[in-house]
Design an enzyme around this catalytic site. Structure first.
Site, mmCIF file in Angstrom:
data_model
loop_
_atom_site.group_PDB
_atom_site.id
_atom_site.type_symbol
_atom_site.label_atom_id
_atom_site.label_comp_id
_atom_site.label_asym_id
_atom_site.label_seq_id
_atom_site.Cartn_x
_atom_site.Cartn_y
_atom_site.Cartn_z
ATOM 1 N N ASP A 161 0.846 -1.192 0.000
ATOM 2 C CA ASP A 161 0.000 0.000 0.000
ATOM 3 C C ASP A 161 0.884 1.246 0.000
ATOM 4 O O ASP A 161 2.093 1.180 0.259
ATOM 5 C CB ASP A 161 -0.895 -0.020 1.241
ATOM 6 N N GLU A 175 2.928 4.957 -4.117
ATOM 7 C CA GLU A 175 3.006 5.844 -5.295
ATOM 8 C C GLU A 175 4.326 6.632 -5.376
ATOM 9 O O GLU A 175 4.643 7.076 -6.500
ATOM 10 C CB GLU A 175 1.829 6.831 -5.274
ATOM 11 N N ASP A 235 -8.797 2.881 -2.914
ATOM 12 C CA ASP A 235 -9.788 3.369 -1.949
ATOM 13 C C ASP A 235 -11.027 3.879 -2.677
ATOM 14 O O ASP A 235 -11.175 5.072 -2.959
ATOM 15 C CB ASP A 235 -9.171 4.484 -1.093
#
Length: 898
Positions: A447, A450, A578
């Site tokens: 997670d 990025e 999400d």
């Protein structure tokens, strides 16, 4: 050195002239020279370029334009390996033709033998683009003006434009959830088109906004003059941030795609197809096929951010079993960590002895656990990953040698540098230590990669967009950078600001620092974060996969990651991030899954029932049923106090049990589809037009999808309804469709209305299919795989009253894959033949054969032996033949006749 002045006026950019052409048997190399005065639109014009054209294979053409001195960043092969060109491939053997004009340089790519009315696949000629200047296509966005279409190649701005057929069928350019659906809006039919930032960001999923991953690849589908559908694909392999525009100027006869990169080079791969499936496979041939998937990963996964302790975990697992809703994997979020620090566990709420016992109990029931891993490493002396990371020099740094700081869940953090020499060993050791301490995970959930940052660049530093310098106490210095990449490419400089480049991309007002690592940060190979931000997730995925190969003791690594880039599928699957507990998010997940499938990341799925907000009973029921027919099937929710486990509503529990029974019966089908993906890049989940490429009515369909070639899924995507509209492609003469649940033939084709009760999802089997199923779906995949098989044969329509199937069987676990056996199944109107080939021993027996669409049956033989009449039944009205047997050995050829 200060920034050069820029005028932000591309109309003055002169383009390039081509010369010094050197032809070879498989392509050409030439020089490009700036055709006039420098325009300094958004950076420093690069006067001398090189263009290389290579006919890589019969179906792949490579066009690369780069600065001759190689100062611009190029993606290293060490991170993204590309297959070498076929040495025997030439212009004569290629499906594609590269054409060019020299002054000014323009190029266009056509199919070999294309008729005069077939437009080029990629076309930069100004004479075939809209007339300029074009005023802003979006009146409220001056940057959508199109003053000119010359090639621009500056150190911080590269622009190239290709003509598209007006209102063409274009797909991809993910990760982007378009309000127009899977088929992208080019602005030709009343839509606005799109101006999309090519930036990996860590925000929630919203319509018409770039998301976690960057996939600069699209496919385009056209009907030729004979009505035959042909697809091609274009990959722009550039990791720099930028924009891509899909627009149709008013009164123009064509649409356009325009790339605006903030650096790098132009590195295009064009794939000739001609079928949509061919394009996807050809993309995989270049960048690599997906990782092998363990069979248990096709089970149901459950997670929630907000579990309070081990007892909370255990209660979910117990309640799922009490409700008889199959659960394969329990996932754990950052609430498991001690102070949100990765590779730790909270000693109060999650004491290691209790964690070990919980995982052991799962294993005794053939279940598994997967934890979350965030990349940010807390800045904390005495915290082992931090201390060893500093010792081993594995963190991203500023150009003065200080370590780049950010802030995520544990507070101030450092970020691993996937280009640094010691990072792989350090990362592997941390995962291994965590695993050996008792967190014996079966896979990893990546997670925040990025990489997401709760600060805008360096925490507690004020950035001034108006200057190219930052006043930072650490003395990081000017944002004019020099860097060396891969050793042989040195001396690169940037002429303007790195964090606030002159061209403002369509995110955060052009700021690259908003929610990101400082773009002036330096990686171990000399690359700036400016150039490689979009590949951060890819670097972590590759390192984690390699670590699990060492840790997993011969089992297939399993990863699910939030951020991805081309080639990520070699290492990981992807979840869609999400999302919202809303109907539009459920619909949008279909286009998201198709986007990643076409990018060779087939293990993909959404947070079922929604990650954020309050789902409803109706929505969760429909979504649990739909997700049972998607590759990655997980219900996950945030920590807002709302719960959505499927046992909370009896209607959802009932729908879940029905859908999961179907999913587990289809395990051999799922395993075969994913084996074919890993072996040759064939996509498991498919848009309808991929299977029916000549049917123009299907080009925009994204409320239905196919699983492989044989299963059509029509979910309910709106509230408070008891029916759903969908299409059964083909006509009575060419296609037969059977109800998956009843096995009855469906009368009527084309657009139809189908009943869809609360616990019902419409699924259809395509005539001509032969499916090997598990006859007794159980609570876990291990128990299910131990059950006998049943063979379902759905004969085609009319003169196509045949069926075929292919089944890949192995242990579903070993890495590298061990022995396997491929079953080839063929059926005529009065026979079935099953031929095994391979070395894997099939222990389960074939206990039943059901054939749909049989015209008549008066006897049944199996391998020449006539069966007694109590072993088979034939329904003349429904044309169903059911054959029961004590156990047919699938390790030998099987011949059945009737």
């Amino acid at each position: 050195m200060g920034a050069i002045p820029v005028n932000r006026d591309v109309s003055k950019c002169p383009g390039y002239n081509l010369g010094d052409v050197s032809n070879s048997k498989n392509g050409l190399t030439a020089k490009l020279t700036l055709a006039g005065d420098e325009c300094t639109a958004f950076g420093l014009d690069i006067k001398d370029l090189t263009v290389e054209v290579t006919y890589d294979t019969m179906t792949r053409l490579h066009v690369k334009i780069y600065d001759t001195v190689k100062n611009q960043f190029q993606i290293p092969e060490s991170l993204i390996e590309r297959s070498a060109p076929d040495p025997d491939s030439t212009a004569d053997t290629s499906d594609l033709v590269f054409n060019y004009n020299a002054k000014p340089f323009e190029f266009w790519i056509t199919r070999k033998g294309a008729s005069d009315d077939e437009k080029p696949l990629f076309d930069t000629r100004k004479s075939f683009l809209p007339s300029t200047p074009v005023p802003p296509v979006h009146a409220d966005d001056p940057s959508t003006a199109l003053p000119a279409f010359n090639l621009i190649f500056e150190d911080q701005y590269i622009e190239i434009t290709s003509a598209l057929p007006k209102d063409t069928n274009l797909y991809g350019l993910g990760e982007y959830y378009s309000s127009s659906g899977f088929r992208r809006d080019t602005g030709a039919s009343g839509g606005a088109g799109s101006v999309q930032a090519l930036v990996a960001n860590g925000w929630s999923v919203e319509l018409d906004r770039n998301s976690y991953s960057v996939m600069p690849f699209y496919t385009e589908h056209r009907l030729d003059s004979a009505g035959k559908g042909k697809s091609h694909g274009v990959l722009a392999l550039n990791s720099n941030q930028g924009d891509v525009l899909l627009l149709t100027p008013q009164d123009a006869d064509q649409s356009i795609i325009q790339y605006r990169f903030l650096g790098g080079v132009l590195d295009f791969y064009v794939f000739s197809g001609p079928s949509p499936m061919d394009v996807v496979e050809q993309y995989g041939q270049l960048l690599g096929f997906p990782a092998w998937t363990p069979t248990w990963a096709f089970g149901f996964h459950l997670c929630r951010w907000g579990y309070k302790n081990v007892d909370d975990w255990r209660s979910r697992v117990d309640k799922m079993r009490e409700a008889n809703i199959p659960l394969e994997v329990q996932w754990v979020d950052i609430d498991f960590y001690d102070g949100h620090r990765v590779f730790t566990s909270d000693p109060q709420n999650f004491p290691m002895d209790s964690v070990k016992q919980f995982i052991s109990d799962l294993a005794s029931n053939n279940q598994r656990m997967i934890p979350i891993v965030d990349p940010g490493i807390a800045i904390m002396d005495g915290y082992a990953p931090h201390d060893s990371g500093l010792d081993r020099n594995v963190f991203i740094k500023m150009n003065n040698g200080s370590v780049t700081r950010g802030r995520v869940w544990p507070g101030d953090t450092y970020f691993p540098d996937w280009f640094a020499e010691n990072t792989q060993d350090w990362w592997t050791q941390n995962l291994k230590d965590w695993h050996d301490s008792g967190v014996s995970f079966s896979g990893i959930w990546l997670d925040m990669n990025e990489a997401s940052n709760f600060c805008d660049g360096i925490c507690d530093v004020a950035y001034d967009p108006s200057t190219t310098k930052r006043e930072i106490q650490s003395g990081a210095g000017s944002s004019v950078a020099k860097r060396a990449v891969d050793g042989d490419m040195t001396g690169r400089t940037k002429s303007g600001s790195v964090n606030f480049p002159p061209y403002q991309i369509h995110q955060n007002g052009g700021s690259l620092v908003k929610g990101n690592i400082d773009a002036f940060s330096m990686h171990g190979n000399g690359a700036l974060e400016y150039d490689v931000h979009n590949m951060y997730g890819l670097g972590e995925e590759k390192a984690t996969f390699n670590a699990l190969v060492e840790i997993n003791n011969g089992e297939r690594p399993f990863l699910i990651s939030r951020s991805a880039f081309p080639s990520s599928g070699r290492w990981t699957g992807h979840w869609l991030g999400d999302n919202h507990g809303d109907w539009w998010a459920m619909w949008a997940s279909i286009q998201g899954m198709l986007q990643f499938t076409m990018n060779q990341i087939p293990m993909v799925g959404a947070d079922t029932c929604g990650h954020m907000g309050v789902t409803t009973e109706d929505l969760c029921s429909r979504w649990m049923m739909m997700s049972a027919f998607t590759p990655f099937y997980r219900n996950h929710h945030t920590d807002d106090g709302n719960m959505q486990e499927p046992y909370l509503w009896e209607s959802v529990a009932d729908a879940s049990r029905i859908a999961l029974t179907a999913r587990y019966s289809l395990l051999p089908y799922w395993a075969t589809l994913f084996a074919d993906a890993s072996l040759k890049g064939t996509p498991p989940m498919r848009a309808l037009y991929w299977e029916f490429p000549d049917d123009a009515s299907l080009f925009g369909v994204d409320q239905q999808f196919m699983v492989g070639p044989s299963i059509l899924v029509t979910p309910v995507l709106e509230p408070d309804v008891q029916s759903v509209n969908g299409v059964l492609p083909g006509n009575e003469e060419t296609e037969a469709w059977y109800d998956f649940w009843t096995h009855d033939v469906v009368t009527g084709k084309g657009n139809i209305t189908m009943e869809a009760k609360m616990n019902q999802i419409n699924v259809h089997i395509r005539g001509g299919s032969a499916l090997l199923l598990h006859s007794k779906p159980a609570y876990t995949t291990v128990e299910t795989r131990a059950s006998p098989y049943t063979l379902l044969v759905a004969l085609g329509a009319g003169s196509n009253a045949t069926a075929t199937g292919s089944v890949y069987l192995d242990d579903g676990l070993a890495y590298p894959p061990g022995p396997s056996t491929r079953l080839s199944i063929s059926s005529q109107s009065s026979s079935v033949d099953i031929t095994p080939e391979g070395e894997f021993t099939i222990e389960q027996k074939l206990a039943q054969i059901e054939v749909l669409g049989v015209p008549a049956a008066s006897f049944v033989t199996v391998n020449g032996e006539k069966l007694p009449e109590d072993k088979w039944t034939f329904d003349q009205e429904k044309h169903k033949l059911i054959i029961n047997h004590d156990g047919i050995d699938l390790n030998q050829r099987v011949q059945v006749a009737w």
